[in-house]
Design a protein around this motif. Sequence first.
Motif, PDB file in Angstrom:
ATOM      1  N   VAL A 147       0.836  -1.198   0.000  1.00  0.00           N
ATOM      2  CA  VAL A 147       0.000   0.000   0.000  1.00  0.00           C
ATOM      3  C   VAL A 147       0.872   1.249   0.000  1.00  0.00           C
ATOM      4  O   VAL A 147       0.367   2.370   0.078  1.00  0.00           O
ATOM      5  CB  VAL A 147      -1.001   0.025   1.182  1.00  0.00           C
ATOM      6  N   LYS A 159       5.545  -0.441   1.823  1.00  0.00           N
ATOM      7  CA  LYS A 159       4.667  -0.580   2.980  1.00  0.00           C
ATOM      8  C   LYS A 159       3.691  -1.690   2.676  1.00  0.00           C
ATOM      9  O   LYS A 159       2.965  -1.633   1.687  1.00  0.00           O
ATOM     10  CB  LYS A 159       3.900   0.720   3.226  1.00  0.00           C
ATOM     11  N   ARG A 160       3.684  -2.716   3.539  1.00  0.00           N
ATOM     12  CA  ARG A 160       2.768  -3.832   3.378  1.00  0.00           C
ATOM     13  C   ARG A 160       1.543  -3.589   4.235  1.00  0.00           C
ATOM     14  O   ARG A 160       1.654  -3.130   5.370  1.00  0.00           O
ATOM     15  CB  ARG A 160       3.402  -5.143   3.876  1.00  0.00           C
ATOM     16  N   GLU A 161       0.378  -3.960   3.725  1.00  0.00           N
ATOM     17  CA  GLU A 161      -0.826  -3.840   4.529  1.00  0.00           C
ATOM     18  C   GLU A 161      -1.029  -5.103   5.348  1.00  0.00           C
ATOM     19  O   GLU A 161      -1.091  -6.200   4.819  1.00  0.00           O
ATOM     20  CB  GLU A 161      -2.039  -3.624   3.635  1.00  0.00           C
ATOM     21  N   ILE A 166      -2.738  -1.960  10.311  1.00  0.00           N
ATOM     22  CA  ILE A 166      -1.311  -1.758  10.605  1.00  0.00           C
ATOM     23  C   ILE A 166      -0.514  -1.956   9.319  1.00  0.00           C
ATOM     24  O   ILE A 166      -0.924  -2.721   8.443  1.00  0.00           O
ATOM     25  CB  ILE A 166      -0.848  -2.776  11.677  1.00  0.00           C
ATOM     26  N   LYS A 167       0.605  -1.254   9.200  1.00  0.00           N
ATOM     27  CA  LYS A 167       1.457  -1.468   8.031  1.00  0.00           C
ATOM     28  C   LYS A 167       2.835  -1.944   8.468  1.00  0.00           C
ATOM     29  O   LYS A 167       3.322  -1.582   9.529  1.00  0.00           O
ATOM     30  CB  LYS A 167       1.590  -0.164   7.239  1.00  0.00           C
ATOM     31  N   GLY A 168       3.439  -2.785   7.638  1.00  0.00           N
ATOM     32  CA  GLY A 168       4.806  -3.232   7.875  1.00  0.00           C
ATOM     33  C   GLY A 168       5.707  -2.575   6.842  1.00  0.00           C
ATOM     34  O   GLY A 168       5.380  -2.582   5.665  1.00  0.00           O
ATOM     35  N   VAL A 169       6.820  -1.991   7.296  1.00  0.00           N
ATOM     36  CA  VAL A 169       7.705  -1.274   6.372  1.00  0.00           C
ATOM     37  C   VAL A 169       8.935  -2.130   6.077  1.00  0.00           C
ATOM     38  O   VAL A 169       9.580  -2.646   6.997  1.00  0.00           O
ATOM     39  CB  VAL A 169       8.126   0.089   6.955  1.00  0.00           C
ATOM     40  N   VAL A 170       9.219  -2.298   4.802  1.00  0.00           N
ATOM     41  CA  VAL A 170      10.249  -3.225   4.352  1.00  0.00           C
ATOM     42  C   VAL A 170      11.137  -2.548   3.307  1.00  0.00           C
ATOM     43  O   VAL A 170      10.662  -1.772   2.496  1.00  0.00           O
ATOM     44  CB  VAL A 170       9.584  -4.467   3.699  1.00  0.00           C
ATOM     45  N   LYS A 171      12.431  -2.848   3.398  1.00  0.00           N
ATOM     46  CA  LYS A 171      13.364  -2.315   2.425  1.00  0.00           C
ATOM     47  C   LYS A 171      13.990  -3.479   1.671  1.00  0.00           C
ATOM     48  O   LYS A 171      14.374  -4.471   2.290  1.00  0.00           O
ATOM     49  CB  LYS A 171      14.481  -1.598   3.201  1.00  0.00           C
ATOM     50  N   MET A 172      14.108  -3.396   0.359  1.00  0.00           N
ATOM     51  CA  MET A 172      14.825  -4.456  -0.369  1.00  0.00           C
ATOM     52  C   MET A 172      15.513  -3.896  -1.603  1.00  0.00           C
ATOM     53  O   MET A 172      15.102  -2.894  -2.171  1.00  0.00           O
ATOM     54  CB  MET A 172      13.888  -5.621  -0.712  1.00  0.00           C
TER      55      MET A 172
END
Lengths: 258, 304
Positions: A147, A159-161, A166-172
Amino acid sequence: MKLLVCIKQVPDLESRFKPDSEGVWYSESDLAWRMNEYDEFAVEQAVQLREKLGETVELTVLSIGPDRVVEAIKKALAMGCDNAVHIQDPVAAAKDPWQIASVIAVYAKDKGYDLIFTGMQSQDRGSAQVGVMVAEQLGYSSCTTLVGFEYDSGVVTAKRELEGGIKGVVKMKTPALVTCQLGLNVPRYPTLPNIMKSKKKEIITLAVSDLLTAEPLAATISFYSPTKKGGGLVLEGEVASLVDQVIGILKEKTSVLR
Amino acid sequence: MKTLLIGEYREGKLLESTYELLGFASQLGAETAFLLVANEFQLPAYDGMLYLADVDICGEYNPDLHKKLVLDAVKRENPDYIVFLHSSYGWDLAPRVAASLKVAQISEIIAIVPGGFEVGSCNAKMRRTVKPNGTKAVLTIQAGAFPSERTGTSPKVQKLTAESTGALEFLGYEAAEKKDVDLGKAEVIVSAGRGIGKKDNVPVIAALAKALGGEVGASRPVVDAGWVEHSHQVGTTGQTVSPKLYVACGISGAIQHLAGMKKSDFIIAINKDKDAPIGEVADVLVVADVLQFVPALTQKLQNV
């Protein structure tokens, strides 16, 4: 930099569905077709990145299916993709997610895509597998249900929903694949000048038989309407009469009008 | 038959939905083993074999590493089915495991039926029965489709660990947006769905909510389109509600929406489509155009 967005054409979900003659999928008669809704968000995000990074970026849209899917491809081109690949497959619906993912991975293997966008799932099959399986087969990093999306010099911040808002923030790092959730952006409507411009864009057609190496891992045994759980009252007729019936029910069955 | 169940742990807590995996295994009549990336002081109510990886080392979201843990447990247990919840954790991790093992994945199972597993399709309007071609498969089960089950208090713990590939870095959680309405406390909720057609029609729904002394709710597409604030969203990614009366206006009834409202005491749905899945949970389905029926109902209520 090279970007790929994978899209599926699906029936309008407001349609009434009937099993096909073999009873394992829906009959295609009397259906109107459109781009899978999740994929519209994937196309929009890819086009936004393409616009931000400029002319050095090439954005390809890919779709698997019979000739009718060219309509969805044309929409993606009118939204801003540079060129297209149509993988001709009259019986794509009979393939399982693993085979569809394999066809995409075999196509993409030597193309050097930095980023691949897909919808998080299709509206008709809803398996939410193809994107991640493409990434696994290519050895790319992947992340689902986006999202939020940002890209800066080889790094994606996503940002994952999650459940409950709640959102999970991820870097790749790229090369990577992301699957897009509804609400990631606001998909644009193609403008008339862009539709005209897109008519000159190239659509390469490939035969699925040249890309299909995988055997199916799952099979659909049957396709059917859900059994109605019953109990629910169905009211039909004139609006005025419906209103009176509903008010009667509210008085009788609930306490909200007391 | 043996199942390896993959539990879920988030923000320092074992998720309650983890116990639905045991309910599924029990309906299947299968033996179980669990894998959980968690904390050894917070073990599940389960008395079988638990493969436990330390969340402080393995993280709550690190799919490449968690995939290695699942594959390790699969090697040790040789299960027929590897079962996840169809959740943001499960649908992200399951295809990675299926691809590594080159086995079928069957997504969002709602029932065990003769010949295979039943899943929804076409936005829950239709059903399919799917079966894996091989003997091993990855399965994800729909939240709420199977009952929660607990089987004891003291699992047999076997610790697992794996190295991160470092391809992906989890930066943390972002809290849900602040709620300006607490739908959880409302006695009546009147919700707008895509069937209301456009943002200009939201006041039609709000007027009915007011006439019934309730709050306005909304389905996801209406919120995504910006017609109604996110704080009003009912469903898996919004609020879960159980008012005395829930009126669904032009909501087709995606699974995620139904999960958020099906425990309401009384449900009235207004929809043009007699076959809309909302009909499955509604006590009354009014087959009508929302924009004709709702204003007429509001007007009549104001005169009651």
